[in-house]
Write a protein that holds these residues in place. Structure first.
Motif, PDB file in Angstrom:
ATOM      1  N   ILE A   1       0.841  -1.208   0.000  1.00 16.27           N
ATOM      2  CA  ILE A   1       0.000   0.000   0.000  1.00 16.27           C
ATOM      3  C   ILE A   1       0.871   1.250   0.000  1.00 16.27           C
ATOM      4  N   SER A   2       0.488   2.204  -0.833  1.00 21.58           N
ATOM      5  CA  SER A   2       1.208   3.477  -0.905  1.00 21.58           C
ATOM      6  C   SER A   2       0.388   4.610  -0.291  1.00 21.58           C
ATOM      7  N   SER A   3      -0.884   4.740  -0.730  1.00 26.50           N
ATOM      8  CA  SER A   3      -1.717   5.829  -0.208  1.00 26.50           C
ATOM      9  C   SER A   3      -3.181   5.436  -0.200  1.00 26.50           C
TER      10      SER A   3
ATOM     11  N   ARG B   1      -9.851   5.317  -2.549  1.00 24.50           N
ATOM     12  CA  ARG B   1      -8.848   4.969  -3.561  1.00 24.50           C
ATOM     13  C   ARG B   1      -7.628   4.492  -2.788  1.00 24.50           C
TER      14      ARG B   1
ATOM     15  N   GLU C   1      -4.013   3.099  -3.258  1.00 22.61           N
ATOM     16  CA  GLU C   1      -2.961   2.916  -4.259  1.00 22.61           C
ATOM     17  C   GLU C   1      -1.876   2.003  -3.710  1.00 22.61           C
ATOM     18  N   GLY C   2      -1.352   1.156  -4.565  1.00 26.21           N
ATOM     19  CA  GLY C   2      -0.261   0.285  -4.160  1.00 26.21           C
ATOM     20  C   GLY C   2       0.863   0.338  -5.174  1.00 26.21           C
ATOM     21  N   THR C   3       1.879  -0.455  -4.905  1.00 27.58           N
ATOM     22  CA  THR C   3       3.033  -0.469  -5.809  1.00 27.58           C
ATOM     23  C   THR C   3       2.739  -1.236  -7.101  1.00 27.58           C
ATOM     24  N   GLU C   4       1.694  -2.084  -7.073  1.00 26.83           N
ATOM     25  CA  GLU C   4       1.414  -2.922  -8.253  1.00 26.83           C
ATOM     26  C   GLU C   4       0.030  -2.675  -8.838  1.00 26.83           C
ATOM     27  N   GLY C   5      -0.730  -1.763  -8.253  1.00 33.84           N
ATOM     28  CA  GLY C   5      -2.078  -1.522  -8.742  1.00 33.84           C
ATOM     29  C   GLY C   5      -2.841  -0.675  -7.746  1.00 33.84           C
ATOM     30  N   ALA C   6      -4.148  -0.646  -7.913  1.00 36.37           N
ATOM     31  CA  ALA C   6      -4.967   0.162  -7.013  1.00 36.37           C
ATOM     32  C   ALA C   6      -6.323  -0.506  -6.820  1.00 36.37           C
TER      33      ALA C   6
ATOM     34  N   GLU D   1     -10.242   0.671  -5.895  1.00 35.96           N
ATOM     35  CA  GLU D   1     -11.154   1.778  -5.660  1.00 35.96           C
ATOM     36  C   GLU D   1     -12.470   1.216  -5.146  1.00 35.96           C
TER      37      GLU D   1
ATOM     38  N   ILE E   1      -7.640  -2.309 -10.071  1.00 34.07           N
ATOM     39  CA  ILE E   1      -6.972  -1.728 -11.233  1.00 34.07           C
ATOM     40  C   ILE E   1      -5.537  -2.253 -11.302  1.00 34.07           C
TER      41      ILE E   1
ATOM     42  N   HIS F   1      -3.588  -0.136 -15.280  1.00 36.72           N
ATOM     43  CA  HIS F   1      -4.581   0.884 -15.637  1.00 36.72           C
ATOM     44  C   HIS F   1      -5.871   0.319 -16.217  1.00 36.72           C
TER      45      HIS F   1
ATOM     46  N   ALA G   1      -9.380  -1.298 -15.136  1.00 33.01           N
ATOM     47  CA  ALA G   1     -10.235  -1.477 -13.966  1.00 33.01           C
ATOM     48  C   ALA G   1     -11.188  -2.651 -14.178  1.00 33.01           C
TER      49      ALA G   1
END
Lengths: 328, 328
Positions: free
Chosen positions: A139-141, A235, A237-242, A244, A253, A256, A258
């Motif tokens: 996880i990033s944000s 939302r 965000e991770g290092t390999e996807g996201a 939502e 996602i 890019h 979804a």
């Protein structure tokens, strides 16, 4: 197992039905005798005095659905009798008081759980499962938007973080498995809010969590725009996807692209009562125990401090000391 | 009217075509002679030296599409010859330098405009028109999300606010007609960002504007999730409704009913060149003149300061003093 239910307001009545259905109800306490009418012809003992109920009723635990200002008094009375407690959030609006009651339950080894229901919603549970399975890498944000118009009668001054934001802050900890380290916040009554002495209808915050994870939070209960669910829109965000989570639906996602996640199977039980009972039977700490939930309330507490000072505020995560007190 | 175009990179070449089409091109300056190939057989004079071009070419204005670090030098050389300047954003990455060049243009009454194109997008123009017509009452808050993955070769270290956020900050001023009064910000390279010395790929900010208006900003160019348009997605809340600009579409929300705005007619001209020429002909200040745009760059500047200090930062809006210097 039998429970004393304290509080028969609207949330209390929904607990009433739940406990009754599962054959767990021993007695009901409600200071307003007029509320008894909600019970119809049901035979459960009804008390307007908590003390009287505690003296005369055999029970294993107490369910505390009183108004937030009464929480600590009711929890303490239950602990005096050695009863386990399942309590609606918040622990207390007062952070110091929250720490003290959690410390007491821990010292006396009394099971104490907060009925945090947002992290038991199926789509929240599923998103967490996907994250834990590595679907988006590390996880990033986490960016959260919460918009509703929610102008209702309350017994206390409305505060978006204490009343609702605390759920979202708990989800932050749930999704990441990390604690907050620093926070900036702005708590305010927006131009399009209603007039109410001391009301805080909107919140902005950014939160730093362990491991460099960041969160941005925007919330208002005075929105004139489209509404989000109570759980907000997320939302992650991770290092390999996201991932939502929008309008209670999950989108994964990768590259890019979804894809809507339709299969919500394979997630564990999703109600707080079941979790509480299981924790009692298995003699383990419950998922949202007082000790754990205090870390969520710490986020709310330091958001208040940060907003008052206009400064980034370090978050001191409360921990039990050897002498049985809480730090920070 | 004739222009000297300075810079023939990708943005420069698009200006080349625009000026050529409208019969405005006098000469081209580009330090890299290899770039001349883009001009094909076109007969326009081509210089690798700005000084030489300015000495030998009769022109009314200069279009500055050099890299940001060169902006001030090129603008100053044009001003030395009394030429009006249409310059790509930013005025300069250096705030002090930006103030000085804007002050000079003002003192010498040389037309100086920043080619801020985001506020000329039709759906942005339409949203502004709706706001001005009172469609949502008084503006209360503006929440902006900007998410893209934009990892490209640059001649300078990437910074999300200087490179892209400045456009969004300009839109804040455009929509509200107000100036910022205070800001909190966190500028950082997120966990899911790429490694680049000094790079700032993500930004969180909350901004207070005159009249109690608030804005919350979340932006990243390292997003692994669904992307927004370059202009971002906007929720503009008012006292009587809200406008949401999502994926370049406008939704007007009144009484919690969202209606898509399909009719974009009745908005004025939407390109920066037309506005610049009109301002020259009408001897008036252009919409995004240097003096105006300096107030947008002030938001970026104070975001940097706020992020560095972790403190809410008062915004000092730059104003021309009687002695021809800029305040703040």
């Amino acid at each position: 197992m039998k429970a004393i239910l304290v509080g028969l307001g609207s949330a209390g009545f929904s607990w009433y039905k739940r406990l009754k259905e599962r054959g767990l109800l021993a007695a009901v306490v409600e200071v307003d005798p007029a509320m008894k009418i909600k019970m119809g012809d049901d035979p459960f003992p009804f008390y307007t005095s908590l003390e009287e109920a505690l003296e005369t009723t055999q029970a294993d635990f107490l369910v505390n659905v009183t108004s937030p200002m009464m929480h600590t008094k009711v929890n303490a009375a239950a602990f005096d009798r050695g009863l386990a407690v399942l309590c609606e959030k918040p622990i207390s609006f007062d952070y110091q008081e929250s720490k003290e009651i959690v410390a007491r339950a821990a010292r006396e080894r009394l099971p104490f759980m907060i009925a945090e229901n947002y992290r038991r919603m199926p789509y929240i549970r599923k998103a967490k499962q996907l994250i834990d399975a590595g679907a988006i890498g590390a996880i990033s944000s986490l960016d959260i938007q919460f918009y509703r118009y929610h102008h209702v009668q309350r017994r206390y001054t409305v505060h978006i973080l204490d009343d609702i934001g605390v759920h979202h802050f708990d989800l932050l900890r749930y999704f990441t498995g990390k604690e907050g380290t620093a926070i900036q916040a702005k708590l305010f009554n927006p131009v399009n809010g209603w007039q109410e002495e001391g009301a805080v209808l909107s919140a902005y915050a950014f939160i730093e969590l362990e491991g460099g994870i960041t969160a941005a939070y925007q919330a208002t209960i005075a929105s004139k725009g489209t509404e989000t669910p109570w759980s907000g829109n997320w939302r992650i965000e991770g290092t390999e996807g996201a991932i939502e989570v929008r309008d209670k639906e999950i989108y994964l996602i990768r590259d890019h692209m979804a894809v809507k996640v339709e299969d919500l199977s394979g997630i564990d039980e999703t109600d707080t009562l079941t979790e509480f009972l299981a924790s009692l039977q298995e003699h383990r700490e419950s998922e949202t125990s007082g000790q754990d939930y205090l870390k969520t309330q710490a986020l709310v507490h330091y958001a208040h401090v940060a907003s008052a000072t206009g400064q980034m505020q370090a978050i001191l995560v409360p921990q039990m000391k050897e002498n049985g007190e809480m730090t920070a």
